[in-house]
Write a protein that holds these residues in place. Structure first.
Motif, PDB file in Angstrom:
ATOM      1  N   TYR A 111      75.836 -54.531 -35.637  1.00  0.00           N
ATOM      2  CA  TYR A 111      77.142 -55.470 -34.704  1.00  0.00           C
ATOM      3  C   TYR A 111      77.366 -54.514 -33.428  1.00  0.00           C
ATOM      4  O   TYR A 111      77.410 -55.132 -32.358  1.00  0.00           O
ATOM      5  N   ALA A 112      77.649 -53.260 -33.498  1.00  0.00           N
ATOM      6  CA  ALA A 112      77.903 -52.334 -32.228  1.00  0.00           C
ATOM      7  C   ALA A 112      76.609 -52.465 -31.246  1.00  0.00           C
ATOM      8  O   ALA A 112      76.996 -52.312 -30.101  1.00  0.00           O
ATOM      9  N   GLN A 113      75.634 -52.707 -31.587  1.00  0.00           N
ATOM     10  CA  GLN A 113      74.330 -52.588 -30.791  1.00  0.00           C
ATOM     11  C   GLN A 113      73.905 -53.850 -30.246  1.00  0.00           C
ATOM     12  O   GLN A 113      73.485 -54.107 -29.241  1.00  0.00           O
ATOM     13  N   LEU A 114      74.097 -54.942 -31.154  1.00  0.00           N
ATOM     14  CA  LEU A 114      73.402 -56.350 -30.658  1.00  0.00           C
ATOM     15  C   LEU A 114      74.567 -57.432 -30.739  1.00  0.00           C
ATOM     16  O   LEU A 114      74.174 -58.493 -30.490  1.00  0.00           O
ATOM     17  N   ARG A 115      75.695 -56.982 -31.272  1.00  0.00           N
ATOM     18  CA  ARG A 115      76.808 -58.288 -31.404  1.00  0.00           C
ATOM     19  C   ARG A 115      76.267 -59.220 -32.468  1.00  0.00           C
ATOM     20  O   ARG A 115      76.361 -60.535 -32.103  1.00  0.00           O
TER      21      ARG A 115
END
Length: 208
Positions: free
Chosen positions: A166-170
């Motif tokens: 989630y942090a890298q790609l939402r």
């Protein structure tokens, strides 16, 4: 205009008969009925697998017990969930694929994603949040983003690693909300305790 192009493309998709008339394997055993929801303004994208029997009949995404559970997970009422201007629902296969000998739904048809997904997403904005339900949806979403490094060996491993993805790609990786995963949910109470509160907050933020 981009909106007009999208509407024309959606009409083309809803008339699609590839899996019946030009299949890659045995043809679809019933009349195709593509089911999806999309717009040029949607900020939340739900990437599922394929419609089930009830959705095939209704022609509306997630009109079944899986949909009830999914809306609970997302913290959305029916009106918001089915607001195409805000929420896009794009399964990997747009038509009900049929059932196996045990009564379970077959995997999404292989013809659908290559024929339509790139064209469809090119006419849509990048979503503020993508929810990927199940392994095929997550694998495709990560590979499209060019992040094969984030593809875990199993869906369980991906869900455990949800914060990094989630942090890298939402992108939020979730199990499919099918009743078949009720046992998994009971064995993994951390999912409801840790993931769902964050998911609901991020959905609300994306749609604000």
């Amino acid at each position: 205009m981009k909106k007009d192009r999208l509407e024309l493309l959606l009409a083309e998709i809803r008339a699609c008969r590839i899996c019946r008339d030009a299949p890659w394997r045995a043809p679809l055993p019933h009349e195709p009925r593509p089911v999806l929801q999309a717009s040029s303004t949607a900020r939340l994208m739900i990437v599922g697998q394929a419609p089930g029997t009830k959705v095939h009949v209704s022609g509306r995404p997630f009109t079944d017990a899986s949909g009830d559970r999914l809306r609970e997970w997302l913290g959305l009422d029916d009106a918001t969930f089915y607001d195409a201007a805000r929420v896009a629902i794009l399964p990997m296969g747009f038509c009900f694929p049929g059932q196996d000998a045990k009564g379970g739904d077959l995997p999404p048809r292989p013809e659908c994603a290559p024929a339509w997904r790139a064209r469809l997403l090119a006419e849509m904005p990048e979503p503020a949040l993508t929810v990927a339900l199940g392994a095929p949806a997550l694998r495709w979403t990560l590979q499209r983003a060019g992040r094969r490094d984030l593809v875990a060996p199993t869906l369980d491993a991906a869900i455990v690693d949800w914060r990094r993805i989630y942090a890298q790609l939402r992108v939020m990786p979730l199990p499919h909300p099918s009743w078949r995963n009720t046992g998994w949910l009971k064995r993994n109470p951390w999912f409801a305790e840790e993931v769902l509160p964050v998911l609901r907050a991020e959905v609300a933020r994306a749609l604000a």
